[in-house]
Enzyme design. Structure first.
Site, mmCIF file in Angstrom:
data_model
loop_
_atom_site.group_PDB
_atom_site.id
_atom_site.type_symbol
_atom_site.label_atom_id
_atom_site.label_comp_id
_atom_site.label_asym_id
_atom_site.label_seq_id
_atom_site.Cartn_x
_atom_site.Cartn_y
_atom_site.Cartn_z
ATOM 1 N N MET A 142 -5.737 -2.854 -5.727
ATOM 2 C CA MET A 142 -5.874 -2.722 -4.279
ATOM 3 C C MET A 142 -5.603 -1.286 -3.834
ATOM 4 O O MET A 142 -5.051 -0.477 -4.587
ATOM 5 C CB MET A 142 -4.942 -3.708 -3.582
ATOM 6 C CG MET A 142 -5.442 -5.149 -3.662
ATOM 7 S SD MET A 142 -4.286 -6.324 -2.902
ATOM 8 C CE MET A 142 -5.354 -7.740 -2.607
ATOM 9 N N ASP A 151 0.804 -1.225 0.000
ATOM 10 C CA ASP A 151 0.000 0.000 0.000
ATOM 11 C C ASP A 151 0.837 1.275 0.000
ATOM 12 O O ASP A 151 0.314 2.357 -0.250
ATOM 13 C CB ASP A 151 -0.937 0.003 1.211
ATOM 14 C CG ASP A 151 -2.007 -1.068 1.097
ATOM 15 O OD1 ASP A 151 -2.445 -1.330 -0.038
ATOM 16 O OD2 ASP A 151 -2.398 -1.648 2.124
#
Lengths: 419, 419
Positions: free
Chosen positions: B189, B143
């Site tokens: 994502m 991330d």
């Protein structure tokens, strides 16, 4: 006597169809006494009908090399099937008119089942009208469902991609399953034939290795038996990895993606989307936490992980298509023949296009395990050679460097075509 | 004086977290006067609590090399956040008890935000209880949302994967759009931070190149403005490629995947699945034929297309974590610092873990284009160095050869733990 040639790409593209284009381009250059100018039609047969022709003779050797490592159809593809001769004779006559206007003696059509049909129709109308042409179908399809040929260029690369991807996702799930996700589902292409789903199976070299379950369109989806398999995998290996073909069907022959499980607002068959349905079934019946992925276009354009054998074969069918044509072959397809399994050896044989067009090759039953949920050893032996070897593209700024053609369109010589 | 060490992996895994493990393993071998046995805890902090410890000192050099090219967490990961000291003091005391039983003086915890928090808590309880340990947090997260560090190991590889994939799918769509699909959507994502979606943007080097639109979780989804952008792309380029972050939100702060667009049976947030919602909106308002893909686990486990820089940095934070620990550092994280942009140069600096734990680094507004639908040049300059270079794994039988550890568990020395 020198004649010109037309090449066109048709149907869903692949990671290596441009390698076939490169083969055709090189082939035409190597037979200068037979072939003059090579035109590429933009967007398949539509480019012929509408006279959107690109002069590819003037492309550089670097471009040919670049095409060998660039996915997709560089000249544009199309989903357009010629109607029958009775229904639309005008289209066929127009094709011959265009061939004639450009002194075209060679037609290379690069595609799958529909394109084989188109190519055969073109051959027949030319024969009927007495127009001299050599029409050659260059095979291409990720679906691997063309008849006669041992395998289809494009399949080896999608197979390598899906097998690699599901192996990697399997490692991921193996790491996470103790406290998180228990089930992972990868949806792959394959509406009627399960070859791509089968390729996922190669990633599993031991019984406990992912994928644990494969769902084929050739096998009627049996929910209870499936749920038992999922539970067995989770009970015994801790987690379950599933490959599902987009086209799996229930006992009524209805695709699951169009069944009662589908959400009403979403019934687009083009979509794929059977993975979330499978996930939902598992959640309802077993309660496991799950993740799913839909590879869609990623799988068929993944040139970065193309199979070396596939690239070589794609190039070879293009090149051999030209060689066959200048040798006088007509209405044939250069097919790949498996000469030996170990070591894997192959060559190319011309096959009558009538034996290919409109046939669809499904997985033979003995390529599927007895319980219907995995591949057999015979299937593994068939697939592994096709995914062997890597053929990486060049990278620049961290990304694969793919080419775009300049597309030198030639001036039109005929009035516009209207149906 | 020699002390033993424990290493553990936590949270969602990446393509390169095992390279950090390799760095820690090599580091421990290079400081034999300070570090004795290196244990790896199975499934993160749970392996410490339950004394599931693997002796990795006996692993071969080949295994360390193999870990550098194997995705996922070889020792098992976990999603488990320690409660506060007030809520569950017993867990903390157990950790110290285990450390003590194995004479552990070094704790290396490899993870993201939650793991940084866990590592800091462990450091504080040890200090409070007077137990001498060096607790080091080894950064990892696809991330890219950890504070202070310029970037996070794991991000560069997922970035390279998504940018490569969307470029390839873009070529596919470019070939097909004349007679078929007009819109392609790739869901990636990123629940709160849009770094991965941003990475897709690097594939677009000219305005007309895919992806044409990026949807970030940091930017409120404006359906009308979005539809205008889609129409503009189709009108001007013939097709539209879209990257969408799973976590995009509407004006009420609600995730689209949980909004009224979602099909009732399917509201599982874990699922992803915003791509079909975006597709549905486009279909309803513009009628374009579309395809979508959800990359899910494929993106974070795609070791076959890992970034070389990412692999090097992942290894380095592991190795430097050990070096910092034996130099006396405690409650720190080895962070990556960008020394220069062109050429890209980086080094590693220890940062106070309190400055990292529980912070989340979002995309700065100036990394997003003014209209909110693409990345800025500053963002591109930031990301490109992180995806540079390839570091291919070995292949066998056509597939990446990844390793599985034998996991030599040591005999337990303490009674079982129960909360």
């Amino acid at each position: 006597m020198t004649k010109n040639a037309i090449y066109a790409q048709s149907g869903g593209v692949t990671a290596v169809i441009n390698a076939s284009a490169a083969g055709v381009m090189q082939g035409c250059r190597d037979f200068p006494h037979q072939i003059g100018t090579l035109y590429a039609a933009e967007n398949g047969i539509l480019g012929v009908l509408h006279e959107n022709l690109i002069d590819v003779s003037i492309e550089s050797d670097e471009t040919i090399a670049g095409l060998k490592t660039t996915p997709s159809g560089a000249f544009g593809s199309c989903r357009y099937k010629l109607k029958s001769l009775d229904e639309n004779r005008k289209e066929y006559e127009r094709l011959i008119e265009v061939f004639s206007a450009y002194d075209v003696g060679y037609f290379f059509y690069n595609g799958g089942n529909d394109s084989a049909d188109t190519c055969l129709k073109v051959a027949r109308i030319a024969d009927e009208m007495g127009y001299p042409i050599k029409a050659i179908h260059i095979p291409k399809t990720i679906d691997n469902d063309l008849a006669v040929t041992d395998n289809c260029p494009g399949f080896g690369s999608v197979a390598k991609y899906v097998a690699t991807s599901i192996r990697e996702a399997g490692y991921d799930l193996e790491s996470m399953h103790k406290t998180s996700t228990k089930v992972f589902i990868l949806e792959v292409m394959g509406r009627n034939a399960g070859w791509i789903a089968a390729a996922c199976g190669v990633a599993s070299e031991e019984q406990n290795e992912p994928p644990h379950i494969i769902l084929f369109p050739e096998i009627i989806f049996d929910e209870d038996a499936f749920i038992r398999k999922v539970k067995y995998a989770v009970d015994n290996y801790g987690y379950c990895v599933i490959a599902v073909s987009e086209g799996i069907k229930d006992r009524y022959g209805m695709e699951l993606s169009a069944s009662q499980h589908t959400l009403d607002d979403f019934g687009h068959h083009q979509l794929g989307g059977v993975a979330p349905i499978i996930a939902q079934i598992i959640k309802k019946r077993l309660g496991y936490k799950y993740h799913w992925a839909v590879a869609d276009y990623l799988q068929r354009s993944a040139r970065h992980i193309a199979s070396k054998v596939d690239v070589e074969q794609a190039y070879a069918v293009g090149y051999e298509g030209v060689r066959l044509a200048v040798s006088g072959a007509h209405a044939v397809m250069p097919a790949i023949r498996r000469i030996s399994q170990n070591p894997y050896q192959w060559d190319i044989q011309a096959v009558d296009l009538a034996k290919v067009a409109n046939y669809e090759k499904f997985m033979p039953r003995n390529f599927i395990s007895e319980d219907g949920f995995h591949i057999s050893d015979a299937c593994r032996e068939y697939i592994v050679p096709l995914i062997t070897g890597e053929d990486y593209p060049k990278f620049e700024n961290g990304l694969p460097k793919y080419i775009r053609l300049k597309k030198h369109f030639v001036a039109k010589r005929l009035p516009p075509f209207s149906k």
